[in-house]
Structure formats: C-alpha cells, structure tokens
Design a protein around this motif. Structure first.
Motif, PDB file in Angstrom:
ATOM      1  N   UNK A  79       0.813  -1.225   0.000  1.00 13.16           N
ATOM      2  CA  UNK A  79       0.000   0.000   0.000  1.00 13.16           C
ATOM      3  C   UNK A  79       0.842   1.270   0.000  1.00 13.16           C
ATOM      4  N   UNK A  80       2.002   1.235   0.643  1.00 18.45           N
ATOM      5  CA  UNK A  80       2.820   2.439   0.770  1.00 18.45           C
ATOM      6  C   UNK A  80       3.798   2.626  -0.369  1.00 18.45           C
ATOM      7  N   UNK A  81       4.793   1.732  -0.426  1.00 23.23           N
ATOM      8  CA  UNK A  81       5.810   1.850  -1.472  1.00 23.23           C
ATOM      9  C   UNK A  81       5.205   1.666  -2.856  1.00 23.23           C
ATOM     10  N   UNK A  82       4.185   0.798  -2.939  1.00 19.67           N
ATOM     11  CA  UNK A  82       3.547   0.592  -4.233  1.00 19.67           C
ATOM     12  C   UNK A  82       2.927   1.867  -4.758  1.00 19.67           C
ATOM     13  N   UNK A  83       2.212   2.574  -3.884  1.00 21.29           N
ATOM     14  CA  UNK A  83       1.558   3.806  -4.308  1.00 21.29           C
ATOM     15  C   UNK A  83       2.568   4.906  -4.603  1.00 21.29           C
TER      16      UNK A  83
END
Length: 223
Positions: A79-83
C-alpha cells in the motif's frame, strides 16, 4: 499525518488561493447545462464502466492479503511503497503513452493488463497457495501500477470532454460518478467475496475488465 496535512495546506490558505478575485463571466456554470452535453453523458458512461472494471474487485484486495497470511509489514509495503514508487512511475508512463498511442489505446491496454492481474489473483485464491513475494508483486502491480497507468488516460479524456467555461462542474461530475461506482462496486465485491469466495470474485472481475475494453473503446476518443 494530520500535522503534515495542515502544513501542506498552509500555502493554499496564505497564498494566491486565499485572495479574492473579481471577474466578469459571460457564462454561468450549471449542472443542467453540463448534463445536456453529449460529451458529459459519454464521460459519465465511460467513468462508470472503467471504474467498475478497474476498482470494484480491488476493494477486497486488502482483506484477501490478510486472509492469505501476508504480514502487516508486507501489506504496508504494497500500500505504501507501491503507491509512492510504482504508482508515480506508472502515472508518468501513462502520460507518455497517452501522447504516443492516444487515450483510447491506453485505456484498453490498462483494462487488459488489469484483467490479467485479476486472473492471477484468482489463481492464487483458488489454488490456496500464497507465496508472499509473487502475491505482493501482483497486488502492487494491480492496485498501484495498472491503476495509475489507466487513470492518467481516463482523466486526460475527462479534461477533453469538460467545457473550459465550466470545467470545474464538468470534471466534478465525472469524479462523483467515479466515487459512486467505487462505493457500490466495493459493497458488491464484499458480498461476492463472502458468498462466492475470493477466487470467484477476482475471476469474475477479470471477465468484467475484458468485457469493458470494447465498451470503453466505443465511448472514448481515439487521440
């Protein structure tokens, strides 16, 4: 996070946006005028089709990753690095592809890619085998990469359909349709996952994405 939001909002409060402007308009923006325009009608249909195909099933991606046994740190990475990383890179790539191929081609491409990722997620769910690395990679690609790639093209199309005299009203209508379909699709996805299972949900969503590709090609512009 709240402090960061306040800090980022200060330039808008203290800057140019906070200063009143006087201007004379020869056109008064209205919802009625917007809804009578064929471009807005096409845009609302396109928004509903595209958002249903791209977003609905992904509302259950988080619960699926939890039930698959992935750690909270891995889900946070998705959710974090992907976004932040993959999403930004895909958005930049989407802008370049829109210039090169046109909005219609990029919209269709994103739907086909999303269908493929949903079928892979369905295969994981139906097999009961959840390797953390590949599953996280597919989830990140689906929820951040492909989503950003396609929505750059969709928003570019929305801006073309918006009347410059009331672009705020027109674009807001498209965004409202996006939000409504996202909420309704998320609720339906929850029921489908509960009663049919994740495998059936993702497989069905993949079929919807494939069926949406020719439909979105019919209502979108070529360039």
């Amino acid at each position: 996070m709240a402090s960061l939001l306040v800090l980022l909002g200060l330039p808008f409060l203290l800057g140019v946006a906070g200063r009143p402007h006087e201007e004379v308009r020869d056109h008064v923006p209205s919802l009625g005028m917007a809804l009578r325009r064929p471009q807005i009608q096409r845009g609302l249909v396109a928004s509903a089709i595209y958002v249903l195909a791209q977003k609905a099933a992904l509302a259950m991606l988080g619960p699926f990753l939890v039930d698959a046994g992935l750690s909270l740190s891995t889900i946070g990475l998705v959710n974090g690095a992907g976004s932040m990383i993959l999403g930004v890179a895909a958005a930049l790539a989407g802008g370049a592809l829109v210039r090169w191929l046109g909005t219609r081609s990029v919209l269709v491409l994103a739907l086909v890619l999303q269908a493929g990722s949903l079928f892979v997620l369905a295969a994981f769910a139906l097999s009961g085998v959840f390797p953390a690395g590949p599953l996280a990679a597919v989830a990140m690609l689906s929820s951040s990469g492909i989503m950003a790639l396609g929505f750059v093209a969709l928003y570019a199309q929305f801006m073309r359909w918006s009347d410059p005299r009331q672009a705020g009203v027109d674009f807001t209508l498209f965004q409202c349709m996006d939000a409504l379909v996202s909420m309704a699709g998320g609720i339906l996805a929850g029921y489908a996952a509960q009663h049919l299972g994740y495998g059936a949900l993702f497989a069905g969503a993949g079929v919807v994405a494939l069926l949406a590709a020719p439909a979105i090609a019919m209502v979108s512009d070529r360039d």
